[in-house]
Every structure is written in C-alpha cells, then in structure tokens.
Enzyme design. Structure first.
Site, mmCIF file in Angstrom:
data_model
loop_
_atom_site.group_PDB
_atom_site.id
_atom_site.type_symbol
_atom_site.label_atom_id
_atom_site.label_comp_id
_atom_site.label_asym_id
_atom_site.label_seq_id
_atom_site.Cartn_x
_atom_site.Cartn_y
_atom_site.Cartn_z
ATOM 1 N N ARG A 33 0.827 -1.218 0.000
ATOM 2 C CA ARG A 33 0.000 0.000 0.000
ATOM 3 C C ARG A 33 0.855 1.259 0.000
ATOM 4 N NH1 ARG A 33 -2.777 -4.198 1.954
ATOM 5 N NH2 ARG A 33 -5.061 -4.201 2.020
ATOM 6 N N SER A 174 -12.808 -9.903 2.455
ATOM 7 C CA SER A 174 -11.527 -9.771 1.747
ATOM 8 C C SER A 174 -11.058 -8.325 1.740
ATOM 9 C CB SER A 174 -11.655 -10.273 0.304
ATOM 10 O OG SER A 174 -10.524 -9.860 -0.430
ATOM 11 N N ASP A 327 -4.110 -15.478 7.416
ATOM 12 C CA ASP A 327 -2.861 -16.020 6.871
ATOM 13 C C ASP A 327 -2.133 -16.917 7.870
ATOM 14 O OD1 ASP A 327 -3.257 -14.720 4.462
ATOM 15 O OD2 ASP A 327 -2.169 -12.927 5.089
ATOM 16 N N ARG A 403 3.790 -19.439 2.912
ATOM 17 C CA ARG A 403 3.369 -19.729 4.296
ATOM 18 C C ARG A 403 3.260 -21.232 4.556
ATOM 19 N NH1 ARG A 403 2.845 -14.561 5.734
ATOM 20 N NH2 ARG A 403 1.548 -13.207 4.448
HETATM 21 C C1 S3P Z 1 -4.245 -8.980 2.291
HETATM 22 C C2 S3P Z 1 -5.495 -9.508 2.497
HETATM 23 C C3 S3P Z 1 -5.763 -10.935 2.725
HETATM 24 C C4 S3P Z 1 -4.496 -11.717 3.062
HETATM 25 C C5 S3P Z 1 -3.342 -11.327 2.179
HETATM 26 C C6 S3P Z 1 -3.035 -9.835 2.326
HETATM 27 C C7 S3P Z 1 -4.095 -7.523 2.081
HETATM 28 O O1 S3P Z 1 -6.332 -11.504 1.557
HETATM 29 O O2 S3P Z 1 -4.735 -13.103 2.954
HETATM 30 O O3 S3P Z 1 -2.175 -12.053 2.517
HETATM 31 O O4 S3P Z 1 -2.958 -7.011 2.190
HETATM 32 O O5 S3P Z 1 -5.109 -6.870 1.807
HETATM 33 P P1 S3P Z 1 -7.909 -11.390 1.209
HETATM 34 O O6 S3P Z 1 -8.192 -9.977 0.974
HETATM 35 O O7 S3P Z 1 -8.087 -12.223 -0.002
HETATM 36 O O8 S3P Z 1 -8.627 -11.931 2.372
#
Ligand code: S3P
Length: 450
Positions: A33, A174, A327, A403
């Site tokens: 980000r 998500s 995760d 992971r």
């Molecule tokens: C993430 C969101 C999660 C996570 C990924 C990182 C993020 O995925 O599993 O490792 O940085 O927004 P989902 O948005 O598919 O849940």
C-alpha cells in the site's frame, strides 16, 4: 516475477532450544500500500522498513511501469515520486506480479478508473487464483476486463474513460477486494461506498486517511460502511512500516513447540484486524506475552516474547476471528499438533483460494508427518498429540506457497524426526531472511533432501 527458479528442497531437523531476538521484516500489506499510494501522490513519499520480498519488489516494478519514480535508497529506505490520482501512464509491457495476490488486485483497482489499458500476469500459483472477485466490482466503475476462463490471469484491464462512483457490498471477507474498490474510487467523482459484513484488515482505510483522503467508517446494521470521497489530492508521507505480525507468527510458533525456547520478536504491528493468532495462542495456554506496548504511526505495536509451552490445549477457534488471522491458520495447525486435544478451525473457506489451497496443503503434509487432520470445505480439525508432539519424518509439498513452506519448516523444529519440503523458494516472497534468522535462533535448516 513470474515463475520460480530451480526448486530448493529444504529439511528442518529437530532443533535444540530456540533463543534470541527475531527481527522479522516489514509488513507485507502495508508495504504494498505504501508503494501504491505513494505512486498516486504528487511529491516524494519516503518509506522506511519496507519489506524487500519478491511480492513487494514486483509492486515497486509495477509502479515504475505506471510512471512513478521508485528508488531503493538502501537499508529498507525507499523513495516514491508519484504521478497523482488519475495520473498513471499506460505501461509499455505486461505487468508481472509474480506470486502476489495483494499486489495484482490492488494495482488493478488503482488503474481501473484511469483511461489506460494494462495486461497483468503472475506465476503458476497466481494464475490459478480467482480474479472475478476484483473485476466484478471494477466493471461497475466502467472498466472492462478480459481474462482467461474464470477471470484468471493473464488478464487485460481497460480502465474507465468516465468512471462513476460505486456502492459495493463485498461478497466475501476480503481486504484485497475492499482495497481494490477504494483505490478505484480515488479517481471516480463523488462518493464510493464499500460495505463489509465482517471487518477485514483496515490498513487501506488508515493509510488513505493518512495520505489526506476524506474517508469515513460507520458501523451499521448493514455492516462496516466505508465512504470515500473521490478525486482527492493525496499528500506525500513519511511512512515507517511496522514489522509483519504474519511473519512474526513463524518464530513465535517455533518457540512455543521447541523445548527450552525463549524468543523475543520486537516491534510487531498488532492492529486488532491482524492479531487474531496471538489471541488464539494465548487461549490455548501458550506462554506468549506482549512487552513494551506502544503506538507507532497510528498502529499499535509491541514486542512479543514466546517461550516453550508444553501444556497447550486444543480449542474451538471462533469463526468470526478468521479475518484477523486468515494467513496464520497454516502455522496454527502446526502448533495444534503439539496441544492436548482437538483444535477446530471453522469458517476458513477463503483458505482454499490463497497462494495454494491451504486447508488441503496443510492436511496432506501434517498427515505425512503423523498427525490426524480432518477437513471439510470450510474447516479443519487437528487432533493434537500433546506432550508426545508431532512424529515428523514426512516430505511435504509447498505448492508454491511461502506460508505453507515456512509452516512445515516450523513443524520440523519441534517434531521428533526431520520434516522436508520440496521447495523453499517461495519463502522469499514475504520473508527473504527466514533461513538465516531462524538458523541464528537455533533452527537446523538444510538445503537438500538430507
Ligand atoms: C491482504 C489480504 C488478505 C491476506 C493477504 C493480504 C491484504 O487476503 O490473505 O495475505 O494485504 O489486503 P484477502 O483480501 O483475499 O482476504
């Protein structure tokens, strides 16, 4: 970058006590980000503590392809001279996001409301993952997407010429979907609204506000309603990336299951939308404490101390905690093998569409190491072996999933016999210093089938 080199088989041998300090890398979510929001800002954003794993380096390359100037200043310090909201240039070549679902999904969102076209690809794992969950809401803004069957990569996104704002209820918990919609909303006029039924990690909301966007969050009966006012002028930031709780999970869990261990993992981001694993471990009876709790850059941070915990018990993990530890289920399933009784993990369907099908990958590998694991479409139960611990001796497939690879290496540290994986290469996507860091603590990781 797409594809991995020659597989690196690795064996984790039962280790003596793990002791010392584990300085884990920067947070992957915040690192992606930082680069993307920096690229959407006019002026210089400085980032320190950026995760220099392959996933994030792919995002840095992508931001350059869209016209931002991204410079590695050394020692985890980076500079981004962005192009402003709506200022992305059309990339000349295909954008290769390697293994990174977060990278590709957020970048698709960030470009979908600009009048440019971009083609995205990734490695064999990323090309299997569903992208319809991203392209569905992005087409509501006026973008068009053409991918392979099931909306998979490679995929071409034609950004909207005249984007309209969107009101979108995320169909699954998500943060990537939520963030893609918010990033697309940046270049749409008016208010874009995202509603999520279950709270997912909120780094996008916090960081968008930090960069000067107008964003509100209301808890309502409908869910968590996030409203973003489009076309802001984002202001350059100095960002200090906290260390990744998802990476901290590996030395923490390794210490809990390895006799005599005492490991300190400093400066870990403990945003409540990310800290579910640690709550769960404490409920299981882990000797895990937070020291020096404080706040840095708007995020709660603490030093974690984890000690060998021979008396853990299996628990029922509440399904509503899943988004805050999504995760971490692979490594939790390893710890659960060393607890007394069953650990039941319901409500984890999303694990089936991560870098691999993580329920299946863990169930197969743990069974090969002598554990009893039950799975359903959206749950996993591990029958703990208590003080006896995991027999080990298995060879496990990492399925191009960092992971999964690290979880089995942790399993080997506490097991009675070595645990092998077919390929440790993917570990470099999120935790490039895993091998030297764990070795310094006392782990015995060998790059061969020995
Ligand atoms: C993430 C969101 C999660 C996570 C990924 C990182 C993020 O995925 O599993 O490792 O940085 O927004 P989902 O948005 O598919 O849940």
């Amino acid at each position: 970058m797409s594809g991995h080199g020659t597989p690196i088989p690795m064996t984790s041998r039962p280790a003596g006590p793990l002791n010392g300090t584990a300085d884990v890398p920067g947070d992957k979510s915040i690192s992606h980000r930082s680069l993307i929001l920096g690229a959407l800002t006019v002026g210089e954003t400085r980032i320190s503590g950026l995760l220099e794993g392959e996933d994030v380096l792919d995002t840095a390359r992508a931001m350059r392809a869209f016209g931002a100037e991204v410079t590695d200043l050394g020692g985890g310090d980076w500079s981004v001279h962005g192009v402003g909201v709506g200022g992305f240039a059309e990339p000349e070549t295909v954008i290769d996001c390697g293994n990174a679902g977060t990278g590709v999904r957020l970048i698709m969102g960030a470009m979908a409301t600009s009048p440019i076209t971009a083609t995205f690809t990734g490695d064999a794992s990323l090309c299997k993952r569903p992208m319809g969950r991203i392209t569905d809401p992005l087409t509501l803004f006026g973008a068009q997407a053409v991918g392979r069957s099931g909306g998979r990569l490679p995929l071409t996104m034609v950004g909207a010429e005249a984007p309209v704002p969107v009101r979108y209820v995320t169909p699954m918990p998500s943060a990537q979907v939520k963030s893609a919609v918010l990033l697309a909303g940046l270049n749409a006029p008016g208010q874009t609204v995202v509603i999520e039924q279950e709270a997912t990690r909120d780094h996008s909301e916090r960081m968008l506000r930090g960069f000067g966007a107008e964003l509100t969050v209301d808890e309502t009966e409908e869910g968590r309603v996030i409203t973003l006012t489009g076309q802001p002028e984002l202001m350059p930031q100095d960002i200090v990336v906290p260390r990744d709780p998802s990476s901290a999970a590996f030395p923490v869990c390794a210490a809990l299951i390895t006799e005599g261990s005492d490991v300190l993992v400093p400066n870990i981001g403990l945003n409540p939308t990310r800290a579910g694993l640690f709550t769960t471990l404490i409920e299981m009876g882990a000797d895990l404490t937070y020291e020096n709790e404080r706040e840095t850059g708007g995020e709660p941070v603490a030093d974690l101390r984890a000690k060998f915990s021979p008396a853990m018990t299996g628990i029922e993990v509440p399904p509503d905690r899943a988004p805050s530890m999504i995760d971490e289920y692979p490594v939790l399933s390893v710890v659960a093998c060393f607890a007394e009784g069953v650990t039941h993990m319901p409500g984890i369907k999303e694990l089936r569409v991560k870098e691999s099908d993580r329920i299946d990958a863990m169930a197969q590998g743990l069974r090969a190491c002598g554990a009893t694991v039950d799975e359903t479409e959206d749950s996993m139960s591990v029958h703990g072996l208590g003080q006896k611990g995991l027999p080990g001796g298995g060879t496990c497939q990492a399925h191009l999933d960092h992971r999964i690879a690290m979880s089995f290496m942790v399993a080997g540290m506490g097991a009675q016999k070595p645990v092998k994986i077919d390929d440790a290469g993917p570990i470099a996507t999120s935790f490039p210093i895993f091998e030297p860091l764990m070795t310094r603590l006392g782990a015995q990781l060998v790059r061969s089938n020995a």
